[in-house]
Write a protein that holds these residues in place. Sequence first.
Motif, mmCIF file in Angstrom:
data_model
loop_
_atom_site.group_PDB
_atom_site.id
_atom_site.type_symbol
_atom_site.label_atom_id
_atom_site.label_comp_id
_atom_site.label_asym_id
_atom_site.label_seq_id
_atom_site.Cartn_x
_atom_site.Cartn_y
_atom_site.Cartn_z
ATOM 1 N N ARG A 187 24.559 46.347 38.714
ATOM 2 C CA ARG A 187 25.009 45.566 39.836
ATOM 3 C C ARG A 187 24.262 44.074 39.715
ATOM 4 N NH1 ARG A 187 26.471 44.957 45.450
ATOM 5 N NH2 ARG A 187 26.328 42.744 45.875
ATOM 6 N N ARG A 188 24.657 43.211 39.504
ATOM 7 C CA ARG A 188 24.001 41.868 39.622
ATOM 8 C C ARG A 188 24.777 40.948 40.311
ATOM 9 N NH1 ARG A 188 21.989 37.443 35.377
ATOM 10 N NH2 ARG A 188 20.041 36.718 36.580
ATOM 11 N N GLY A 189 24.341 40.421 41.193
ATOM 12 C CA GLY A 189 25.094 39.586 42.064
ATOM 13 C C GLY A 189 26.576 40.132 42.392
ATOM 14 N N ASP A 190 27.636 39.467 42.215
ATOM 15 C CA ASP A 190 28.791 40.105 42.539
ATOM 16 C C ASP A 190 29.534 40.668 41.565
ATOM 17 O OD1 ASP A 190 31.108 40.382 44.513
ATOM 18 O OD2 ASP A 190 32.103 38.785 43.386
ATOM 19 N N ASP A 191 28.676 40.997 40.400
ATOM 20 C CA ASP A 191 29.237 41.689 39.180
ATOM 21 C C ASP A 191 28.930 42.953 39.099
ATOM 22 O OD1 ASP A 191 30.382 39.376 38.019
ATOM 23 O OD2 ASP A 191 28.398 38.632 37.366
ATOM 24 N N HIS A 192 29.921 43.952 38.771
ATOM 25 C CA HIS A 192 29.832 45.416 38.695
ATOM 26 C C HIS A 192 30.129 45.666 37.078
ATOM 27 C CE1 HIS A 192 29.994 49.623 39.747
ATOM 28 N NE2 HIS A 192 31.158 49.890 39.007
ATOM 29 N N ILE A 193 29.216 45.979 36.215
ATOM 30 C CA ILE A 193 29.406 45.994 34.795
ATOM 31 C C ILE A 193 28.974 47.421 34.443
ATOM 32 C CG2 ILE A 193 28.543 45.113 32.764
ATOM 33 C CD1 ILE A 193 27.385 42.646 34.069
ATOM 34 N N TYR B 152 27.670 50.653 43.235
ATOM 35 C CA TYR B 152 29.049 51.374 43.709
ATOM 36 C C TYR B 152 29.185 52.148 42.596
ATOM 37 C CZ TYR B 152 29.579 48.281 47.630
ATOM 38 O OH TYR B 152 29.334 47.612 48.999
ATOM 39 N N ILE B 153 28.534 53.394 42.337
ATOM 40 C CA ILE B 153 28.528 54.156 41.178
ATOM 41 C C ILE B 153 29.644 54.897 40.832
ATOM 42 C CG2 ILE B 153 25.838 54.073 41.139
ATOM 43 C CD1 ILE B 153 26.044 57.060 42.202
ATOM 44 N N GLY B 154 30.565 55.073 41.967
ATOM 45 C CA GLY B 154 31.742 55.796 41.698
ATOM 46 C C GLY B 154 32.855 54.930 41.046
ATOM 47 N N PHE B 155 32.769 53.519 40.873
ATOM 48 C CA PHE B 155 33.710 52.816 40.127
ATOM 49 C C PHE B 155 33.261 52.711 38.756
ATOM 50 C CE2 PHE B 155 33.959 51.599 44.493
ATOM 51 C CZ PHE B 155 35.461 51.303 44.716
ATOM 52 N N GLY B 156 34.214 53.610 37.829
ATOM 53 C CA GLY B 156 34.138 53.256 36.434
ATOM 54 C C GLY B 156 33.351 54.196 35.718
ATOM 55 N N ALA C 68 33.962 49.429 27.788
ATOM 56 C CA ALA C 68 33.345 48.514 28.781
ATOM 57 C C ALA C 68 34.358 47.938 29.748
ATOM 58 C CB ALA C 68 32.655 47.316 28.247
ATOM 59 N N LEU C 69 33.891 48.105 31.079
ATOM 60 C CA LEU C 69 34.478 47.389 32.236
ATOM 61 C C LEU C 69 33.836 46.469 33.178
ATOM 62 C CD1 LEU C 69 35.511 51.202 33.277
ATOM 63 C CD2 LEU C 69 36.859 49.788 31.988
ATOM 64 N N ARG C 70 34.508 45.662 33.672
ATOM 65 C CA ARG C 70 33.854 44.660 34.796
ATOM 66 C C ARG C 70 34.663 44.579 35.819
ATOM 67 N NH1 ARG C 70 30.053 40.710 32.802
ATOM 68 N NH2 ARG C 70 29.613 39.287 34.287
ATOM 69 N N ASN C 71 34.068 44.399 36.969
ATOM 70 C CA ASN C 71 34.555 44.174 38.342
ATOM 71 C C ASN C 71 33.861 43.381 39.090
ATOM 72 O OD1 ASN C 71 35.464 47.357 37.699
ATOM 73 N ND2 ASN C 71 37.146 46.355 38.375
ATOM 74 N N LYS C 72 34.471 42.725 39.969
ATOM 75 C CA LYS C 72 33.664 42.026 41.011
ATOM 76 C C LYS C 72 33.719 42.901 42.266
ATOM 77 C CE LYS C 72 33.380 37.849 39.181
ATOM 78 N NZ LYS C 72 31.991 37.355 38.845
ATOM 79 N N ILE C 73 32.368 42.761 42.707
ATOM 80 C CA ILE C 73 32.119 43.575 43.928
ATOM 81 C C ILE C 73 33.104 43.287 45.170
ATOM 82 C CG2 ILE C 73 30.216 44.404 45.744
ATOM 83 C CD1 ILE C 73 29.900 45.594 42.924
ATOM 84 N N SER C 74 33.229 41.987 45.361
ATOM 85 C CA SER C 74 34.134 41.426 46.296
ATOM 86 C C SER C 74 35.543 41.979 46.297
ATOM 87 C CB SER C 74 33.984 39.799 46.668
ATOM 88 O OG SER C 74 34.354 39.338 45.126
ATOM 89 N N GLU C 75 36.068 42.247 45.070
ATOM 90 C CA GLU C 75 37.412 42.930 44.956
ATOM 91 C C GLU C 75 37.509 44.216 44.776
ATOM 92 O OE1 GLU C 75 38.362 40.853 41.213
ATOM 93 O OE2 GLU C 75 38.190 38.792 42.213
#
Length: 378
Positions: free
Chosen positions: A69-75, A292-296, A318-325
Amino acid sequence: MTLSEMDDYPIHQVSEVIRHVGTSDRNFYDRYYFNCHGDMRGDDPDPWLIVGLGVYPNLGVVDGFAVVRRGDDHIVVRASKALGDNRNDLSIGPLKVQVLEGLQRLRISLEPGHGDVSFDLVFDAAGPAVLEPRHFQRQLERVTFDTMRFVQSGAWTGALTVDGVDFDVQPDTWRGNRDRSWGVRPVGEAEPPGRRAADSGASSFFWIYAVMRFDEFAIVVVVQELRTGERIMGDAKRVWNDPAREPEWLGRVEHEIEFVSGTREPARATLRFVKPDGTITRVECEPQVANYIGFGTGYGLEQDWRHGMWQGDEKVEALRNKISELDPTMKMFCPVDHYSTFTCTVGGDVFTGDGLFEFAVIGPHDQYGFADYLATAP
């Protein structure tokens, strides 16, 4: 039946080679968990890294993940492979765990070129590892949880790269905790629930898992409750950095959670540990950054990638999401790991620290007024 190098050590527990465990339950697992954080305060906090690696002997699978988690990024980088003969091989493609010195130093690494994160980090324990109470739960006649876990806080050294930004990880500012757990818990492809689908009382899940690091000690808290508040497990211990001092049981755990309006996420929490003689230790928790360790990562939100699920001989994604989304409803169906600050009051002494506050309230819970699965705080 195949031997491995581990069979040359006097560590057998059953009359089998090491690769075969003492139960045929498909849900047996053996897992590592790590978290790593730097300066998490201010407008531009350091990355909040969590890594897991699990072995599933009766499913023939080993898999792992790294989530930042860094900023709005979930990597997320996740990897899975067929489990081989050698239990000492803790690598899955680019992801690797190494035990450098048992209960003291471990190395985790993720090679570059697989998504937007890589690292090579060494964990040095700040104090002794401590065993938690055995976690046992039965639903109807089926044992769903029968696990052991130990936990340990420490500091990190090495290198971490996120989105091309290099972080020099040094132990004076980068800390975290790690745990090891093993036993039986639901893993792999989802099983048909059968009659258990009608046993709604066992499906509520309230969970607090906190590892708080202070200068001279850590406090470890674990609570699992049913809807009514009946405890499946509950424990709070103070673990001194000095291994000559025995861990101290702090007492019965009481909790008060304030929620972010419209969610089930904690805005703050108060924990009290009450001994029979009336002694109270009080901790105020302030969550700062949520991972949010449940995602991905395989904890069950996505049906195509669950811990222990067969993905083929080897697979790396590799996956990438926005926390806000992220789907706000799905956030309520898995524990969330919050980097948090803590203020601990013992008698007239006040201590400040930081660490992990893992929290979930899934399903109904009477104390906090959640009548069903989708209810949220006012």
